[in-house]
Write a protein that holds these residues in place. Sequence first.
Motif, mmCIF file in Angstrom:
data_model
loop_
_atom_site.group_PDB
_atom_site.id
_atom_site.type_symbol
_atom_site.label_atom_id
_atom_site.label_comp_id
_atom_site.label_asym_id
_atom_site.label_seq_id
_atom_site.Cartn_x
_atom_site.Cartn_y
_atom_site.Cartn_z
ATOM 1 N N SER A 104 -25.814 -18.129 -22.216
ATOM 2 C CA SER A 104 -25.057 -17.028 -22.806
ATOM 3 C C SER A 104 -25.102 -15.832 -21.868
ATOM 4 O O SER A 104 -26.173 -15.468 -21.350
ATOM 5 C CB SER A 104 -25.631 -16.641 -24.173
ATOM 6 O OG SER A 104 -25.562 -17.721 -25.083
ATOM 7 N N PHE A 105 -23.966 -15.209 -21.642
ATOM 8 C CA PHE A 105 -23.865 -13.986 -20.848
ATOM 9 C C PHE A 105 -23.502 -12.838 -21.792
ATOM 10 O O PHE A 105 -22.542 -12.953 -22.570
ATOM 11 C CB PHE A 105 -22.800 -14.136 -19.762
ATOM 12 C CG PHE A 105 -23.109 -15.225 -18.772
ATOM 13 C CD1 PHE A 105 -23.969 -14.983 -17.709
ATOM 14 C CD2 PHE A 105 -22.553 -16.486 -18.909
ATOM 15 C CE1 PHE A 105 -24.253 -15.974 -16.791
ATOM 16 C CE2 PHE A 105 -22.834 -17.490 -18.002
ATOM 17 C CZ PHE A 105 -23.693 -17.241 -16.942
ATOM 18 N N ASN A 106 -24.279 -11.769 -21.719
ATOM 19 C CA ASN A 106 -24.089 -10.624 -22.601
ATOM 20 C C ASN A 106 -23.887 -9.360 -21.770
ATOM 21 O O ASN A 106 -24.641 -9.105 -20.811
ATOM 22 C CB ASN A 106 -25.303 -10.434 -23.524
ATOM 23 C CG ASN A 106 -25.575 -11.674 -24.367
ATOM 24 O OD1 ASN A 106 -24.730 -12.102 -25.124
ATOM 25 N ND2 ASN A 106 -26.759 -12.248 -24.211
ATOM 26 N N GLU A 128 -25.795 -2.467 -20.300
ATOM 27 C CA GLU A 128 -26.807 -3.526 -20.286
ATOM 28 C C GLU A 128 -26.119 -4.872 -20.070
ATOM 29 O O GLU A 128 -25.033 -5.124 -20.615
ATOM 30 C CB GLU A 128 -27.585 -3.570 -21.603
ATOM 31 C CG GLU A 128 -28.490 -2.396 -21.837
ATOM 32 C CD GLU A 128 -29.299 -2.533 -23.125
ATOM 33 O OE1 GLU A 128 -29.067 -3.537 -23.855
ATOM 34 O OE2 GLU A 128 -30.135 -1.648 -23.394
ATOM 35 N N SER A 129 -26.728 -5.730 -19.303
ATOM 36 C CA SER A 129 -26.222 -7.091 -19.081
ATOM 37 C C SER A 129 -27.395 -8.050 -19.034
ATOM 38 O O SER A 129 -28.489 -7.678 -18.571
ATOM 39 C CB SER A 129 -25.422 -7.176 -17.780
ATOM 40 O OG SER A 129 -26.245 -6.844 -16.677
ATOM 41 N N SER A 130 -27.171 -9.241 -19.534
ATOM 42 C CA SER A 130 -28.254 -10.229 -19.571
ATOM 43 C C SER A 130 -27.668 -11.627 -19.580
ATOM 44 O O SER A 130 -26.485 -11.841 -19.909
ATOM 45 C CB SER A 130 -29.145 -10.019 -20.797
ATOM 46 O OG SER A 130 -28.395 -10.233 -21.983
ATOM 47 N N ALA A 131 -28.501 -12.562 -19.215
ATOM 48 C CA ALA A 131 -28.156 -13.989 -19.283
ATOM 49 C C ALA A 131 -29.279 -14.703 -20.008
ATOM 50 O O ALA A 131 -30.464 -14.495 -19.684
ATOM 51 C CB ALA A 131 -27.951 -14.567 -17.888
ATOM 52 N N LYS A 132 -28.920 -15.540 -20.985
ATOM 53 C CA LYS A 132 -29.932 -16.195 -21.819
ATOM 54 C C LYS A 132 -29.722 -17.703 -21.766
ATOM 55 O O LYS A 132 -28.590 -18.195 -21.869
ATOM 56 C CB LYS A 132 -29.835 -15.691 -23.257
ATOM 57 C CG LYS A 132 -30.901 -16.266 -24.165
ATOM 58 C CD LYS A 132 -30.849 -15.602 -25.538
ATOM 59 C CE LYS A 132 -29.550 -15.900 -26.250
ATOM 60 N NZ LYS A 132 -29.547 -15.352 -27.636
ATOM 61 N N LEU A 133 -30.819 -18.408 -21.602
ATOM 62 C CA LEU A 133 -30.799 -19.869 -21.575
ATOM 63 C C LEU A 133 -31.514 -20.388 -22.813
ATOM 64 O O LEU A 133 -32.668 -20.020 -23.081
ATOM 65 C CB LEU A 133 -31.484 -20.394 -20.308
ATOM 66 C CG LEU A 133 -31.573 -21.923 -20.163
ATOM 67 C CD1 LEU A 133 -30.180 -22.511 -20.009
ATOM 68 C CD2 LEU A 133 -32.460 -22.283 -18.969
#
Length: 236
Positions: A190-192, A210-215
């Motif tokens: 997921s890219f946020n 803010e930016s994040s990547a979730k596995l």
Amino acid sequence: MVASAGLSWNVLDFGVSWFTARQNADRYLIVDERRRKAVFTLVQEVQVAYWRAYAHQLMSERISTVVADARVALANAQQIEVEQIQSPLETLRYQKSLLENLRQLWQIEQELVSARAELASLMTLPPGSNFRLAPVEKEKIGPLPDDFSIEQLEQIAFQNNPDIREQTYQSRISAQEARKAILKMLPGISFNVSRQYDSNSFLVDNQWYESSAKLSWNLLSLLSVDRKSTRLNSSH
């Protein structure tokens, strides 16, 4: 006051949605093939009913004449039997032959009459409607064109058969379902991206991104697939 606006994109959900969209497209094609089959069946029924009704229109007078002649011949045979001019056995055989011919003529006439009623029903005409069919031009009833061989015509019929095409689409849907099941076993990414706002005046920057990547990985999906494969193997 604190406010936030963000955007999230899950690669795994996108892949599953992509396969689902392709399945829905194939389901639409299946509905279209069923509609095409219904139209073809209706056209075929109309053609068969038309030719039978047209045959009744051409043969009705001839059948009536033949039936009248057969009845006269049957009455003469009965008179010969009464007067004993011929052998009784020969007279009875002749009467039996006449009755058999009359039965066949009546049967043919009933079948042709029913075809006329069937054609009127297919044309949605009121019951008991009196109509006359137009003669068919001989130019429209010709042999098959020489441009195609029998093998080519068979291949075209095979490719355009609605039942075969529907089974092809069903196979594609099943294959897409298998790909979806395999895709669900993979980890999800997921890219946020979001924009934050805070009205606190003591902050140096009250707006930031803010930016994040979730596995993520659902291990229960692996257990579910294992149970499905076990049931499949036990059924075989």
